[in-house]
Design an enzyme around this catalytic site. Structure first.
Site, PDB file in Angstrom:
ATOM      1  N   SER A 178       0.798  -1.227   0.000  1.00 52.44           N
ATOM      2  CA  SER A 178       0.000   0.000   0.000  1.00 52.44           C
ATOM      3  C   SER A 178       0.830   1.276   0.000  1.00 52.44           C
ATOM      4  O   SER A 178       0.383   2.291  -0.514  1.00 52.44           O
ATOM      5  CB  SER A 178      -0.955   0.001   1.192  1.00 52.44           C
ATOM      6  OG  SER A 178      -0.244  -0.148   2.399  1.00 52.44           O
ATOM      7  N   HIS A 206      -5.184  -2.988  -3.139  1.00 52.23           N
ATOM      8  CA  HIS A 206      -4.761  -2.022  -4.165  1.00 52.23           C
ATOM      9  C   HIS A 206      -4.554  -2.654  -5.540  1.00 52.23           C
ATOM     10  O   HIS A 206      -4.156  -1.966  -6.476  1.00 52.23           O
ATOM     11  CB  HIS A 206      -3.481  -1.313  -3.714  1.00 52.23           C
ATOM     12  CG  HIS A 206      -3.660  -0.591  -2.417  1.00 52.23           C
ATOM     13  ND1 HIS A 206      -4.109   0.715  -2.348  1.00 52.23           N
ATOM     14  CD2 HIS A 206      -3.497  -1.003  -1.141  1.00 52.23           C
ATOM     15  CE1 HIS A 206      -4.199   1.078  -1.081  1.00 52.23           C
ATOM     16  NE2 HIS A 206      -3.829   0.050  -0.317  1.00 52.23           N
ATOM     17  N   LYS A 238     -11.471   1.303  -2.664  1.00 50.64           N
ATOM     18  CA  LYS A 238     -10.356   1.825  -3.474  1.00 50.64           C
ATOM     19  C   LYS A 238     -10.748   1.740  -4.964  1.00 50.64           C
ATOM     20  O   LYS A 238     -11.531   2.550  -5.417  1.00 50.64           O
ATOM     21  CB  LYS A 238      -9.082   1.072  -3.112  1.00 50.64           C
ATOM     22  CG  LYS A 238      -8.775   1.270  -1.619  1.00 50.64           C
ATOM     23  CD  LYS A 238      -7.581   0.539  -1.142  1.00 50.64           C
ATOM     24  CE  LYS A 238      -7.187   0.940   0.256  1.00 50.64           C
ATOM     25  NZ  LYS A 238      -8.160   0.713   1.308  1.00 50.64           N
TER      26      LYS A 238
HETATM   27  C1  PLP Z   1      -3.599  -3.232   2.071  1.00 46.51           C
HETATM   28  C2  PLP Z   1      -4.800  -2.693   2.783  1.00 46.51           C
HETATM   29  N1  PLP Z   1      -5.624  -3.540   3.416  1.00 46.51           N
HETATM   30  C3  PLP Z   1      -6.705  -3.104   4.079  1.00 46.51           C
HETATM   31  C4  PLP Z   1      -7.013  -1.771   4.137  1.00 46.51           C
HETATM   32  C5  PLP Z   1      -8.221  -1.349   4.913  1.00 46.51           C
HETATM   33  O1  PLP Z   1      -9.330  -1.256   4.091  1.00 46.51           O
HETATM   34  P1  PLP Z   1     -10.564  -0.367   4.520  1.00 46.51           P
HETATM   35  O2  PLP Z   1     -10.203   1.056   4.214  1.00 46.51           O
HETATM   36  O3  PLP Z   1     -11.712  -0.866   3.720  1.00 46.51           O
HETATM   37  O4  PLP Z   1     -10.743  -0.587   5.997  1.00 46.51           O
HETATM   38  C6  PLP Z   1      -6.184  -0.837   3.486  1.00 46.51           C
HETATM   39  C7  PLP Z   1      -6.445   0.617   3.487  1.00 46.51           C
HETATM   40  O5  PLP Z   1      -7.362   1.210   3.830  1.00 46.51           O
HETATM   41  C8  PLP Z   1      -5.056  -1.307   2.798  1.00 46.51           C
HETATM   42  O6  PLP Z   1      -4.226  -0.461   2.187  1.00 46.51           O
END
Ligand code: PLP
Length: 385
Positions: A178, A206, A238
């Site tokens: 990320s 992502h 996203k």
């Molecule tokens: C790799 C990754 N997993 C999980 C999440 C969490 O997802 P959410 O925003 O839907 O809680 C994020 C960022 O928000 C992320 O970058």
């Protein structure tokens, strides 16, 4: 009891340039935004395909709200599991080519829920050092023996796995990292997992929408066989442009999550209108391949432009194109100078990224134009160099 202690800690955080401040967005998520009353060209959202403000996605949301109201009303296991949630789960299972998919209200909850439904103290979890915080937190909460391997290093993972005699071994990685934008080497990780009888869990928050012919993310990009990637997580906030998340996998996996994932069981279902909007964004994400093509063009344009300027980038083929600055104070100053020039990119600092690697996390979207990427490059030339 006073809060002096907290005030002192907050003051220290400010002195270290680590203090976080929320900025207020007054427009939809799109390239030209208004933040705290000023107009900017933004390069920091995760709306990679430009679907968060797509008219058809909005229309589906509105129609479903007229039909179902707003709130989910109850958890999925009581009476909050609507026909629309169910249809979206089936559509996501079809999209990922797996028997089933299960919706969660956020990606954070999907990761916490999945890991904790699968592991306990008898087990071991192996995580890439640069995994997202939600994965790290999930592992810590599970009570399983927690180990971190070197970033994207299958040998480092193999050495740790070899020594483990845990009941279950779960290897967990971001699909696209990320904060760096690079891809996990899934074929190499999967080979090691097979040898050591470990399960592989990939959080492709992502990757979905951006990678693969149909936007199927890392799994499609690497053409990973289903049986080699047992737990596949995607987030909907996203590339999908909506909100929520899902876990896709076998019948036994998903039924185990329904029975045991506490962040699935003990929470209200996402608003059905969000599920309806996601059904539409999923269709656009799969069908409108021009969005990925345009995005890839912009990624190339940006990387070529940075190279010409002598600006070092990371090894990223994705819309996440970070420029590492180093110290947090410097990153904050550059972010501010960019703002003064009309460009909005927030600085990402520790502990989100390792010490000494504060950065501008530039992200591109299919809704940006080539002229806007040129404008960004001109501004970076003025401000960063
Ligand atoms: C790799 C990754 N997993 C999980 C999440 C969490 O997802 P959410 O925003 O839907 O809680 C994020 C960022 O928000 C992320 O970058």
């Amino acid at each position: 009891m006073s809060f002096d202690d907290l005030s002192k800690e907050l003051k220290l955080r400010k002195e270290q340039s680590l203090y976080r401040q929320r900025r207020t967005l007054q427009t939809p998520q799109q390239p030209l935004v208004q933040v705290d009353g000023r107009e900017y060209l933004a390069f920091c959202s995760n709306d990679y395909l430009g679907l968060a403000n797509h008219p058809d996605v909005i229309k589906s949301f509105q129609d479903a709200a007229n039909l179902y109201g707003v709130g989910g009303g109850a958890s999925h296991l009581v009476n909050g599991h609507s026909q629309t949630h169910h249809e979206l789960e089936e559509a996501l299972a079809d999209f990922t080519g797996r028997p089933r998919a299960l919706l969660f209200s956020t990606g954070y909850m999907a990761n916490i829920g999945a890991v904790n439904a699968l592991l306990n103290k008898q087990d071991a979890i192996f995580q890439d050092r640069l995994n997202h915080a939600s994965l790290l937190d999930a592992g810590l909460l599970s009570g399983a023996r927690f180990q971190r391997y070197l970033h994207n290093d299958a040998d480092s993972l193999a050495k740790k796995l070899e020594k483990s005699d845990a009941r279950r071994k779960l290897v967990v990685t971001d699909g696209v990292f990320s904060m760096d934008g690079d891809l996990a080497d899934l074929p190499a990780l999967s080979d090691v997992c097979k040898k050591e009888s470990a399960w592989l869990m990939v959080d492709d928050a992502h990757g979905f929408g951006c990678l693969g012919e149909q936007g199927g993310g890392c799994a499609e990009y690497y053409a990973m066989p289903n049986q080699d990637l047992q737990v596949l997580v995607g987030t909907l906030g996203k590339g999908f442009g909506t909100a929520g998340a899902f876990v896709a996998g076998s019948e036994a996996l998903i039924e185990t999550l329904v029975q045991h994932a506490r962040t699935y069981i003990y929470t209200t279902s996402m608003p059905p209108a969000v599920a309806a909007a996601t059904l539409t964004s999923l269709r656009i994400l799969r069908e409108e391949t021009w969005r990925r093509e345009h995005l890839n063009k912009l990624i190339k344009q940006f990387r070529k432009g940075c190279e010409a300027l002598g600006l070092a980038l990371m090894d990223s083929p994705t819309p996440i194109q970070p420029i590492v600055i180093g110290e947090s104070e410097k990153a904050m100053k550059i972010s501010q100078s960019l703002e003064n020039d009309g460009i909005f990119i927030s600085a990402i600092r520790p502990p989100t990224v390792p010490q000494g690697s504060a950065r501008l996390r530039v992200t591109l979207s299919a809704s940006h134009s080539e002229a806007q990427v040129d404008r960004l490059l001109r501004s970076l030339e003025k401000v960063v160099l």
